[in-house]
Design a protein around this motif. Sequence first.
Motif, mmCIF file in Angstrom:
data_model
loop_
_atom_site.group_PDB
_atom_site.id
_atom_site.type_symbol
_atom_site.label_atom_id
_atom_site.label_comp_id
_atom_site.label_asym_id
_atom_site.label_seq_id
_atom_site.Cartn_x
_atom_site.Cartn_y
_atom_site.Cartn_z
ATOM 1 N N VAL A 1 0.722 -1.307 -0.028
ATOM 2 C CA VAL A 1 -0.092 -0.028 -0.018
ATOM 3 C C VAL A 1 0.799 1.123 0.055
ATOM 4 O O VAL A 1 2.097 1.182 0.263
ATOM 5 N N TYR B 1 0.230 5.446 1.451
ATOM 6 C CA TYR B 1 -0.713 5.678 2.628
ATOM 7 C C TYR B 1 -0.402 7.545 2.531
ATOM 8 O O TYR B 1 0.716 7.999 2.495
ATOM 9 N N LEU C 1 -5.889 5.069 1.870
ATOM 10 C CA LEU C 1 -4.894 4.136 1.443
ATOM 11 C C LEU C 1 -4.813 3.875 -0.305
ATOM 12 O O LEU C 1 -6.134 3.970 -0.664
#
Length: 776
Positions: free
Chosen positions: A380, A382, A389
Amino acid sequence: MVTVTAVRPSAPVTPPQDDAGGLALRVLRATPVPLALVVLVALAGVVLGRVYAGDLLTRLMLGAAVGSVLVSVAARRLPSWLVAPVSVAAMTGWTVFALHLAARRAALPGGFAEVAADAARNGIPRLLTAMIPVEPTPDTVLVPLVAAWLTGLTGAEVALRAGRTLLGFLPAALLYAGALYVVGPNADPAVWPSLAFAAAVALGLVAPGGRGTTGPDPTAALPPEVRTAVRARLVAGTAAGAAVVVGLAALLGPALAAQVDERPVDPRRYVEPPRVESLDENPLIRISGWALNPDQKLLDVSTQAPAGPQTRIRLAVLSDYDGVTWRVGATYRNAGRILPAAEPGPGAVDTVRQEIIVADLTGRLLPAVPTPREVTGARVAYDPTTGTLIRPEGLSPGLRYTVTSLRERPDVDLLATADVPAGDEVARVLRVADGTPEPMRRLAAQLAEDNGAPYARATAIERFLAEHYRVVADAPSGHAYPNLHFFLFGPRNGGGQRGTSEQFAASFAVLGRLTGLPTRVVVGFSARGDGPVRAADALAWPEVFFSGVGWVPFDPLPRPDTEPRPVEEDFRPPKEEPPPSEAPEPTVEPTATPPAVAAPGSGDADRGVSRSALVAVAVLVLSLLVGAALATLVGMRRAQARARLGRGDPGDRVAGAWRQVTDALRLAGRPVGDDLAATEVASRARQALAEARAALAGGSADTPAGAVLVGAPAPGVDEVARLLNQVAFAPGTLTGAEADRAAAQAATYVAALRAARPWWRRLLWSVHPGPLRWHR
């Protein structure tokens, strides 16, 4: 004519064993320089590890430092051309172990081969776009690990095999400077590591064996006149070098000292972080398409959470509005499994753990309960500002990941008296775009007229929208000013005063900003426990930021089975401004979830490295590789000379001395053919040296050393030629002393011929690979 045939060398004479004291002394003399190299490379890992989570990277770079230097130390008896392949093989093993360890600790999905290939492909951009603190994953440790090993290899070969200790410390200094540059302003100044680095360099230079002078004086075999000239040139060069260093220190010292208090440059500013694709830039327009396909399955969710309010899964936060569209204005950074934690508000905090399986949801935005703290099963990026996300590679059906979030519940007792902030920190969520319709401004002023407290103004807007408008699934998409004006004031019988949660949330956010409330729009889903999340669960809602409380969601949607009151009962536009009679054109939107654009390789987000950053990294890596190659060539040439002139059969040593002479003539551009007798070659060798000295003296006006060389007697190789003929016609009659004389005369001649070459040809002399293959 004499033809020299290869003679199998006899077994070398084994020297007598040193006693324990001598062995200890040799170990003591050989230890400081390798130990200093290990410390220098490891300190670069200490500096870089300051922006990493935990100490895994520092320990892995320490292992690379120890391994690379120990391989070079252990392989000093091997031919120098074998050292690089052996060291690279050891580096490969250590790298595989390190990547496997980092992948296991980060709980990355996929097989090791897939993870390693992805790390090799995207190591540099992800290292420069990762969120701080950087989690040590394969793609964020690969580049530092390889750079540390190559630095140790290059430094050890130059310092230990070539005997150039100070030059051998240069790769470690470059690595240390690179680590400081990558860290930039993201950590405190590295004062103690820098002092330790300088101390290690100093100890490595002053320790026994630290100057590279363990061998004999290379000028000892030269004639006195030549030796004096060469030593004079060395002294002059040393003095000139010292003068240059002192001058540079005096010139650049004040400027460098002035930079001590300056903020370092952050290399991340030159690298574009991962971005959402156009489909996700404004997910608010997807609400209408999902409303028309309510049974479309988007997710499968399994939730573990304490009893409380209904769980909402957040997809995107939209903070920027230009009067036409709301947009995601987040800056995403590649993150690891553990996400940075923000300071929680004064309200209650629940831990929510969800396992989510993607079905028909596409794009890059990754749904999660706010605010996520740990993500496993998916790589991911962020944005800590919004707590949202993305998956840079894009979503795909069947993607399974687990999110652990901290769900905050604001303290309602604080809301009634809570204030809202103002100033630059919230200017983005207070901005009202130009072109606001006048009726909207009057409605906002009317709602704020009797509600002075911020929370009272927010609840007044919430009640007004819930009491006067209707939710329908077939309302056209759109939230530009004309769309919102028609939604708020359009005639009911003409399609006005009805919409989806898109219009309700957007109208609340705009009216809130007109009354001085910092607002934003959130897109997500309402989850009804475990099971599928369908398109009918898609939802948009507004949030308001209160000082000391944080972002608080509001629900302006009308209650089910309630009949809305006409807007005209509570708000009437002036008579001179007729209400709009035609609905504005809806925003072009997908009727169903459109397919995501396939992200080749690592996606566009991993190709956002600026050209300057890539060039800088490439130059650093290329410099290390070139340095390692040159050090290897120098070591191989020295090993070849020792093998030819060292201990062994006297005949083999004389033949080796002759090869040294013929190789030197070939390097000087005066090769000799195999049809010449040894005495003829000796005559040509003396002539070649004389002509080279004359050319050196006449090629420049300021070559006093060259003039001295012209006047000095030219050493010859007549003794080597005579002994070579003796080897050919009377083999086995040579003594060790005669072989020593041949080796000394060959070394003297080669040194004199090299000294008579221009300076740039002297630099190339020791790294020329020709002698390594001419006699194979």
